[in-house]
Scaffold this active site. Structure first.
Site, PDB file in Angstrom:
ATOM      1  N   PRO A 204       1.040  -1.681   0.171  1.00 42.35           N
ATOM      2  CA  PRO A 204      -0.147   0.050   0.039  1.00 42.35           C
ATOM      3  C   PRO A 204       0.797   1.220   0.094  1.00 42.35           C
ATOM      4  CG  PRO A 204      -0.692  -1.680   1.547  1.00 42.35           C
ATOM      5  CD  PRO A 204       0.041  -1.938   1.252  1.00 42.35           C
ATOM      6  N   TYR A 205       1.846   1.042   0.662  1.00 42.56           N
ATOM      7  CA  TYR A 205       2.684   2.834   0.670  1.00 42.56           C
ATOM      8  C   TYR A 205       3.332   3.077  -0.905  1.00 42.56           C
ATOM      9  CZ  TYR A 205       7.013   5.485   1.268  1.00 42.56           C
ATOM     10  OH  TYR A 205       7.862   6.338   1.256  1.00 42.56           O
ATOM     11  N   GLY A 206       3.703   2.199  -1.449  1.00 43.31           N
ATOM     12  CA  GLY A 206       4.584   2.295  -2.987  1.00 43.31           C
ATOM     13  C   GLY A 206       2.755   2.170  -3.708  1.00 43.31           C
ATOM     14  N   LYS A 209       1.778   6.257  -3.077  1.00 42.34           N
ATOM     15  CA  LYS A 209       3.112   7.051  -3.679  1.00 42.34           C
ATOM     16  C   LYS A 209       2.465   7.282  -5.222  1.00 42.34           C
ATOM     17  CE  LYS A 209       5.254   8.831  -0.319  1.00 42.34           C
ATOM     18  NZ  LYS A 209       6.090  10.594  -0.697  1.00 42.34           N
TER      19      LYS A 209
END
Length: 404
Positions: A204-206, A209
């Site tokens: 989810p972080y990538g 972003k």
């Protein structure tokens, strides 16, 4: 006597009417003053509220955080005017205090306490300040945490970036330097990673972003905004002069950078270092990463700002171009701290990938940027030196008032 009494009554009535008019006029005056004082046009002008020839005013979101504070320091050293906006959920006001002490001159630095998830607050900030550019660092940024709290990451990264971009568009701020990540690439089939490597994020972080990047790129197609997107790799180190460092909150240690975990183990805060994943398809079985010193990273951001041009988009990888395994990193940390850190090898962490390192040739060619702090042990020694003198992080002062 009755006649006299009859003559007094109209006079008394006139006096009362006169007094009522005075009271009404006073109330209207107070109301007008209140409205004017709460309007942006009545605000006392400050250096931050007006454009000044030869001075570039940069909004640094997340400027109280590890990377953002180092970027603010570099901008201030280079004579930029800086406004830091941070909600201090991950940042440290102690870092802002250090910057204020270093640059106390009027019109150099201001701090605004605000949440980028509040569109009204963000628009007020843009309305009351004359920004020339935005460096957008503010974000939650832990891969492991993102797999546990995905909605938080999409809101904090993607949605908040949209709020900032909308405010920039509404108030005519034409330059954006966006702090992105190599996590947008996921786990590429080929190394090293170039800017043309397909973006297939696996956590989810990538993903958050990349969504933010997509929003920025879509908007830029029909605007004259200057956009620079920097996808950087694993950040280490600290200010070589010892003014700033990384001071993560204790409750986030489980999700933090490997350097923080190594230092915690060296200090005895935790019994040892936990290396998650030893069965990757790498030479020693541990993950391979490209470690970039924070001083080099902020240098890339400043060079990107200098090279930003209207209606142009630049996308750059910021890394050393060399991968180091986790085991190599741990050995360098042992040497940097002088402590024989105990290491426990565990199963993989969800959302991680085996090997990631950059091809920095494009940023070298177009922005004349090359990593200078490439000795892993020396970067760790710099960070370790700061940490040893700040074992409780930044000292907080309750007497310091926030702008918002």
């Amino acid at each position: 006597m009755q006649a006299l009494s009859g003559m007094d009554y109209p006079e008394t009535k006139k006096k009362r009417n006169f007094a009522g008019k005075i009271l009404l006029a006073a109330m209207l005056t107070v109301l007008c003053i209140y409205i004017l004082k709460n309007s942006s046009s009545f605000t006392t002008p400050t250096p931050f509220s007006r454009h000044e020839p030869g001075v570039t005013h940069v909004l640094v979101t997340g400027g109280a955080g590890f990377i953002g504070s180092h970027a603010a320091l570099r901008l201030l050293k280079d004579s930029y005017r800086v406004t830091i906006v941070d909600n201090l959920s991950r940042g440290n006001f102690g870092a802002v205090k250090v910057l204020q002490e270093q640059f106390p001159e009027p019109g150099r630095l201001q701090f605004i306490y605000a949440d980028l998830g509040d569109p009204k607050a963000v628009n007020k900030i843009f309305r009351e300040n004359a920004f020339d550019a935005v460096m957008h660092f503010a974000a939650v940024a832990y891969v492991g945490e993102s797999t546990l709290e995905p909605l938080r990451y999409y809101h904090n990264i993607t949605s908040n970036t949209l709020v900032v971009l909308e405010a920039m568009a509404a108030h005519g701020v034409k330059t954006l330097i966006y702090s992105s990540t190599c996590a947008t690439y996921g786990e590429p089939l080929k190394m090293p990673i170039t800017e043309d490597t397909p973006q297939i994020p696996i956590n989810p972080y990538g993903k958050a972003k990349k969504m933010a990047e997509d929003i920025i790129l879509d908007f830029s197609k029909n605007s004259d905004m200057a956009v620079m997107i920097l996808r950087y790799f694993n950040v280490i180190g600290s200010d070589p002069e010892g003014r700033l460092g990384e001071a993560p909150r204790p409750e986030l240690r489980e999700h933090g950078r490997i350097s923080g975990a190594c230092f915690d183990a060296a200090l005895g805060i935790i019994p040892g270092l936990k290396v998650k994943g030893t069965d990757y398809s790498t030479a020693d079985g541990t993950c391979i990463r490209d470690y970039i010193d924070v001083t080099d990273l902020v240098d890339a951001h400043v060079k990107a700002l200098a090279k930003a041009r209207p209606s142009k988009v630049g996308i750059y990888n910021v890394g050393t171009g060399k991968g180091r395994s986790v085991k190599e990193f741990v050995e360098a940390c042992k040497k940097a701290t002088g402590v024989d850190i105990k290491v426990d090898f565990l199963e993989r962490r969800p959302g991680d990938y085996a090997e990631v390192y950059s091809d920095p040739s494009k940023i070298n060619r177009e922005l004349n940027w090359t990593a200078q702090y490439t000795n892993l042990q020396e970067s760790l020694q710099t960070a370790w030196k700061w940490l040893k003198s700040h074992q409780n992080g930044y000292r907080r002062s309750m007497s310091l008032a926030l702008t918002y």
